[in-house]
Design a protein around this motif. Structure first.
Motif, PDB file in Angstrom:
ATOM      1  N   LYS A  46       0.851  -1.187   0.000  1.00  0.00           N
ATOM      2  CA  LYS A  46       0.000   0.000   0.000  1.00  0.00           C
ATOM      3  C   LYS A  46       0.891   1.242   0.000  1.00  0.00           C
ATOM      4  O   LYS A  46       1.771   1.396   0.862  1.00  0.00           O
ATOM      5  CB  LYS A  46      -0.897  -0.010   1.232  1.00  0.00           C
ATOM      6  N   VAL A  47       0.671   2.115  -0.968  1.00  0.00           N
ATOM      7  CA  VAL A  47       1.393   3.386  -1.050  1.00  0.00           C
ATOM      8  C   VAL A  47       0.433   4.476  -0.595  1.00  0.00           C
ATOM      9  O   VAL A  47      -0.585   4.735  -1.243  1.00  0.00           O
ATOM     10  CB  VAL A  47       1.878   3.672  -2.486  1.00  0.00           C
ATOM     11  N   ILE A  48       0.757   5.106   0.523  1.00  0.00           N
ATOM     12  CA  ILE A  48      -0.120   6.132   1.087  1.00  0.00           C
ATOM     13  C   ILE A  48       0.603   7.475   1.002  1.00  0.00           C
ATOM     14  O   ILE A  48       1.710   7.631   1.516  1.00  0.00           O
ATOM     15  CB  ILE A  48      -0.490   5.806   2.546  1.00  0.00           C
ATOM     16  N   ASP A  49      -0.046   8.445   0.360  1.00  0.00           N
ATOM     17  CA  ASP A  49       0.614   9.733   0.142  1.00  0.00           C
ATOM     18  C   ASP A  49      -0.435  10.830   0.042  1.00  0.00           C
ATOM     19  O   ASP A  49      -1.623  10.568  -0.188  1.00  0.00           O
ATOM     20  CB  ASP A  49       1.456   9.679  -1.131  1.00  0.00           C
ATOM     21  N   THR A 103      -1.965   4.177   8.330  1.00  0.00           N
ATOM     22  CA  THR A 103      -1.465   2.858   7.920  1.00  0.00           C
ATOM     23  C   THR A 103      -2.015   1.693   8.730  1.00  0.00           C
ATOM     24  O   THR A 103      -1.846   0.542   8.326  1.00  0.00           O
ATOM     25  CB  THR A 103       0.075   2.820   8.025  1.00  0.00           C
ATOM     26  N   GLU A 104      -2.647   1.953   9.839  1.00  0.00           N
ATOM     27  CA  GLU A 104      -3.024   0.874  10.751  1.00  0.00           C
ATOM     28  C   GLU A 104      -3.953  -0.140  10.075  1.00  0.00           C
ATOM     29  O   GLU A 104      -4.959   0.207   9.448  1.00  0.00           O
ATOM     30  CB  GLU A 104      -3.711   1.435  12.003  1.00  0.00           C
ATOM     31  N   GLY A 105      -3.594  -1.416  10.201  1.00  0.00           N
ATOM     32  CA  GLY A 105      -4.420  -2.496   9.679  1.00  0.00           C
ATOM     33  C   GLY A 105      -4.428  -2.636   8.170  1.00  0.00           C
ATOM     34  O   GLY A 105      -5.263  -3.355   7.617  1.00  0.00           O
ATOM     35  N   LYS A 106      -3.479  -1.987   7.495  1.00  0.00           N
ATOM     36  CA  LYS A 106      -3.489  -1.997   6.031  1.00  0.00           C
ATOM     37  C   LYS A 106      -2.362  -2.833   5.440  1.00  0.00           C
ATOM     38  O   LYS A 106      -2.077  -2.742   4.251  1.00  0.00           O
ATOM     39  CB  LYS A 106      -3.420  -0.559   5.505  1.00  0.00           C
ATOM     40  N   GLY A 107      -1.724  -3.676   6.249  1.00  0.00           N
ATOM     41  CA  GLY A 107      -0.665  -4.538   5.736  1.00  0.00           C
ATOM     42  C   GLY A 107       0.613  -3.761   5.483  1.00  0.00           C
ATOM     43  O   GLY A 107       0.905  -2.754   6.131  1.00  0.00           O
ATOM     44  N   GLY A 121       7.457  -1.784  12.040  1.00  0.00           N
ATOM     45  CA  GLY A 121       6.491  -2.866  11.857  1.00  0.00           C
ATOM     46  C   GLY A 121       6.287  -3.168  10.388  1.00  0.00           C
ATOM     47  O   GLY A 121       7.246  -3.486   9.671  1.00  0.00           O
ATOM     48  N   ASP A 122       5.048  -3.039   9.915  1.00  0.00           N
ATOM     49  CA  ASP A 122       4.727  -3.283   8.511  1.00  0.00           C
ATOM     50  C   ASP A 122       4.832  -2.024   7.656  1.00  0.00           C
ATOM     51  O   ASP A 122       4.403  -2.027   6.498  1.00  0.00           O
ATOM     52  CB  ASP A 122       3.302  -3.850   8.383  1.00  0.00           C
TER      53      ASP A 122
END
Length: 277
Positions: free
Chosen positions: A122-125, A231-235, A252-253
């Motif tokens: 997952k790319v979060i931006d 990001t929590e719970g998103k792998g 962590g992840d």
């Protein structure tokens, strides 16, 4: 597999197990070939072969396994596909679940894929500007062939413009002018350090909040858009983080790269996230 290990042959028989068994009785294969793609019209079958020991260029096939028959085999042709790029192959496999996929790609090279298990990233931006910088960097990193993992990217954009309706003050402040953000209410950009004529709500990350306090010596209503907090719970996730000055940090992840990350830094970050477990 490498395309150099795959032999592609047109045949004029129905691609059934019985017909393939007959075909293979006297089959000879090139010394580098380890796999065969049989083609009859729009039908495809795939085989793994074993050959007699020989120094000749062609050797008799001594054994074989039928990996797929036409009902379990799809065909994809696209001259833009790098058939040696594992993330690309993983995306194709994901689009053809439970199928063997014969792929004809760049330079007319042919491979086939079967049972690839994807690794999801997952790319979060933040956006705008769009597309997100980190999303572009990750795409470029995976296109380099320096990450030989079946990674499939899922992008999650945090749109700061869509946060604006949550503002209850007279005015809003965005982090930087380059975003191109605007509002129907009075608006400011933090990077301009403007003189404030209204009560504002700040949309930004925790560093933006700290900068605001330093500039104006007061607290401010704050809407958090820090990617690391989504990001929590998103792998497995990758984000930009202003606390990272160079390289990357694993939490962590989640792997965090600098706000001004480079492609080599992103490559190293992704490899560490998946390989250094």
């Amino acid at each position: 597999m490498h395309c150099k290990d795959v032999s592609v042959r047109d045949v004029d028989i129905g691609l059934t197990k019985e017909n393939i068994d007959l075909l293979m009785k006297d089959w000879k294969a090139y010394k580098r070939a380890e796999f065969i793609v049989l083609k009859n019209g729009d039908d495809y079958a795939t085989l793994h072969i074993e050959k007699d020991d020989s120094k000749d260029l062609f050797s008799k096939v001594s054994g074989y396994e039928i990996l797929s028959l036409p009902e379990g085999t799809d065909y994809v042709e696209d001259p833009s596909i790098d058939v040696l790029n594992m993330p690309t192959l993983a995306s194709i496999q994901d689009a053809h679940p439970n199928k063997t996929v014969v792929i004809k790609g760049m330079f007319s090279h042919v491979v086939f894929i079967k049972d690839i298990v994807p690794l999801r990233l997952k790319v979060i931006d933040n956006v705008p500007p769009s597309p997100s910088k980190l999303g572009v960097l990750v795409d470029k990193a995976l296109a380099t062939d320096l990450i030989d993992l079946p990674i499939i990217v899922e992008k999650e954009d945090i749109d700061m413009g869509k946060m604006e309706p949550q503002v209850t003050t007279e005015a809003v402040m965005f982090p930087c002018k380059v975003s191109g953000l605007s509002s129907n209410r009075p608006y400011y950009f933090l990077d301009e350090a403007p003189t404030l004529k209204h009560d504002v709500t700040l949309i930004g990350c925790h560093l933006s909040e700290r900068i605001f306090r330093s500039l104006y010596n007061c607290d401010v209503p704050f809407i958090n858009v820090c990617p690391a907090d989504f990001t929590e719970g998103k792998g497995k996730c990758i984000v930009k983080c202003c606390k990272v000055k160079e390289g990357h940090i694993i939490d962590g992840d989640v792997v965090k790269v600098p706000w001004g990350a480079t492609i080599p830094e992103v490559i190293d970050a992704i490899r560490s996230l998946f390989l250094d477990e």
